[in-house]
Design an enzyme around this catalytic site. Structure first.
Site, mmCIF file in Angstrom:
data_model
loop_
_atom_site.group_PDB
_atom_site.id
_atom_site.type_symbol
_atom_site.label_atom_id
_atom_site.label_comp_id
_atom_site.label_asym_id
_atom_site.label_seq_id
_atom_site.Cartn_x
_atom_site.Cartn_y
_atom_site.Cartn_z
ATOM 1 C CG ASN A 60 74.429 -2.159 -25.143
ATOM 2 O OD1 ASN A 60 75.420 -2.459 -25.815
ATOM 3 N ND2 ASN A 60 74.481 -2.000 -23.828
ATOM 4 C CB THR A 61 69.476 -5.436 -23.834
ATOM 5 O OG1 THR A 61 69.561 -4.326 -22.938
ATOM 6 C CG2 THR A 61 69.041 -6.677 -23.065
ATOM 7 N NE ARG B 108 50.713 -28.018 -30.007
ATOM 8 C CZ ARG B 108 50.075 -26.867 -29.805
ATOM 9 N NH1 ARG B 108 49.180 -26.772 -28.829
ATOM 10 N NH2 ARG B 108 50.325 -25.810 -30.550
ATOM 11 C CG HIS C 182 61.188 -7.396 -29.301
ATOM 12 N ND1 HIS C 182 59.880 -7.420 -29.742
ATOM 13 C CD2 HIS C 182 61.635 -6.139 -29.539
ATOM 14 C CE1 HIS C 182 59.553 -6.218 -30.205
ATOM 15 N NE2 HIS C 182 60.607 -5.430 -30.085
ATOM 16 C CG ASP C 183 65.447 -5.602 -24.003
ATOM 17 O OD1 ASP C 183 65.520 -4.357 -23.908
ATOM 18 O OD2 ASP C 183 65.173 -6.342 -23.042
ATOM 19 C CB ILE C 184 67.394 -1.403 -25.937
ATOM 20 C CG1 ILE C 184 68.285 -1.978 -24.820
ATOM 21 C CG2 ILE C 184 66.141 -0.765 -25.353
ATOM 22 C CD1 ILE C 184 68.849 -0.908 -23.884
ATOM 23 C CG ASP D 139 61.699 -20.387 -31.003
ATOM 24 O OD1 ASP D 139 61.825 -19.213 -31.375
ATOM 25 O OD2 ASP D 139 60.594 -20.968 -30.899
ATOM 26 C CB THR E 270 51.908 -19.599 -36.813
ATOM 27 O OG1 THR E 270 52.292 -20.228 -35.594
ATOM 28 C CG2 THR E 270 53.057 -19.623 -37.791
ATOM 29 C CG ASP F 53 57.549 -26.468 -27.881
ATOM 30 O OD1 ASP F 53 58.651 -25.875 -27.782
ATOM 31 O OD2 ASP F 53 56.797 -26.329 -28.858
ATOM 32 C CE LYS G 82 60.059 -24.461 -31.589
ATOM 33 N NZ LYS G 82 59.871 -23.848 -30.230
ATOM 34 C CE LYS H 59 58.693 -17.317 -31.115
ATOM 35 N NZ LYS H 59 58.966 -18.593 -30.400
#
Length: 234
Positions: free
Chosen positions: A68-69, A212, A64-66, A60, A120, A11, A33, A62
C-alpha cells in the site's frame, strides 16, 4: 519496448552540479538517471527541469515497502512524467503489482517500471553469509526476474553479466537495464559484477547505465560518445 540506449547516471549532490554537467552536451540530449543522492538533494524540481530540457529520465529510487505504501508513492511519482522508475524485486509480487497500480494514470499511461534483482555491488558470498540466501546469485536473479514478469513489470535491473540469463528466463521482450558498465581501461570502483559496453550489448543488455566513466571523465561528452559507439555499434 527494448530499444537500446545509454543512460548517464547523474549521481551529483546538487541541482547546480547536475545542470552544469548537462550543459556540456550541446548536440545530444542523453537519457539520464536521477538516483537517491540527487533526488534527496534537489527533489522534484530537478526532475522537472531536466525533463523541461528534453531529456528522458530514469528515476532510480528503488522503492521497497509494504504494497500500500509503494502504491501511494508511485501515484505521486507518476505525476512527474519520468520515462522509467523502479522497485526492489525482493518486495514480492504483491508489492510490484501495487506499484504498477499506483503508477498507472487515469488514461492508462505510465512510465516503464522495472525491478532491481541484485545490486551490482552484491557478491554471492555476501548473499550467503550476510543475507542467508542459499541460492546461487544466478538462480536468485532469474527467479526475481520471473516474479517481476509475473507481476506485469517491463523488465529488471541486473548486472550486464546476467542479462542473457534474464532473457532466457523471461523472453527477449523482457527489458534488461544494466549498471556496472566500465570501459576496458576503467577502475572497477565499488562494483563487483561489471563488463564493457560492447560486451553488454553482446550479452543482451537493452539499456546500460554508466556513471563515473562518463561523469568523472576529463571530457564527459567524448566519453559518452565512446560509450554510445561501443554499445550501439555505430
Amino acid at each position: 519496448m527494448n530499444a537500446k540506449d545509454v543512460i548517464i547516471a547523474c549521481d551529483f549532490s546538487s541541482k547546480e552540479a547536475t545542470l552544469e554537467f548537462l550543459d556540456k552536451f550541446k548536440e545530444e540530449k542523453p537519457f539520464v538517471k536521477i538516483g537517491m543522492e540527487l533526488y534527496y538533494a534537489a527533489g522534484n524540481d530537478i526532475v522537472r527541469e531536466i525533463k523541461r530540457r528534453g531529456h528522458k529520465i530514469f528515476l532510480d529510487l528503488k522503492l521497497h515497502d509494504i504494497p500500500n505504501t509503494v502504491k501511494k508513492a508511485m501515484r505521486v511519482l507518476s505525476d512527474l512524467d519520468v520515462d522509467m522508475t523502479n522497485v526492489h524485486a525482493s518486495g514480492t509480487i504483491e508489492m510490484m503489482r501495487a506499484a504498477i497500480e499506483g503508477l498507472t494514470r487515469p488514461d492508462g499511461s505510465r512510465p516503464l517500471l522495472i525491478a532491481v534483482t541484485q545490486l551490482t555491488s552484491t557478491s554471492e558470498e555476501a548473499m550467503r553469509n550476510q543475507l542467508l540466501v542459499d541460492a546461487t546469485i544466478n538462480d536468485c536473479i532469474a527467479k526475481y526476474a520471473q516474479n517481476a514478469k509475473e507481476a506485469g513489470l517491463d523488465g529488471v535491473v541486473c548486472s550486464p553479466l546476467e542479462a542473457g540469463l534474464v532473457k532466457e528466463a523471461c523472453g527477449n521482450d523482457f527489458m534488461t537495464v544494466t549498471p556496472g558498465i566500465r570501459f576496458a581501461d576503467s577502475s572497477k570502483d565499488d562494483q563487483v559484477r561489471i563488463t564493457t559496453p560492447e560486451r553488454a550489448r553482446e550479452i543482451g543488455s537493452d539499456y546500460i547505465v554508466v556513471g563515473r566513466p562518463i561523469t568523472a571523465a576529463e571530457d564527459p561528452v567524448a566519453a559518452y560518445r565512446k560509450c554510445v559507439k561501443e554499445f550501439l555499434n555505430k
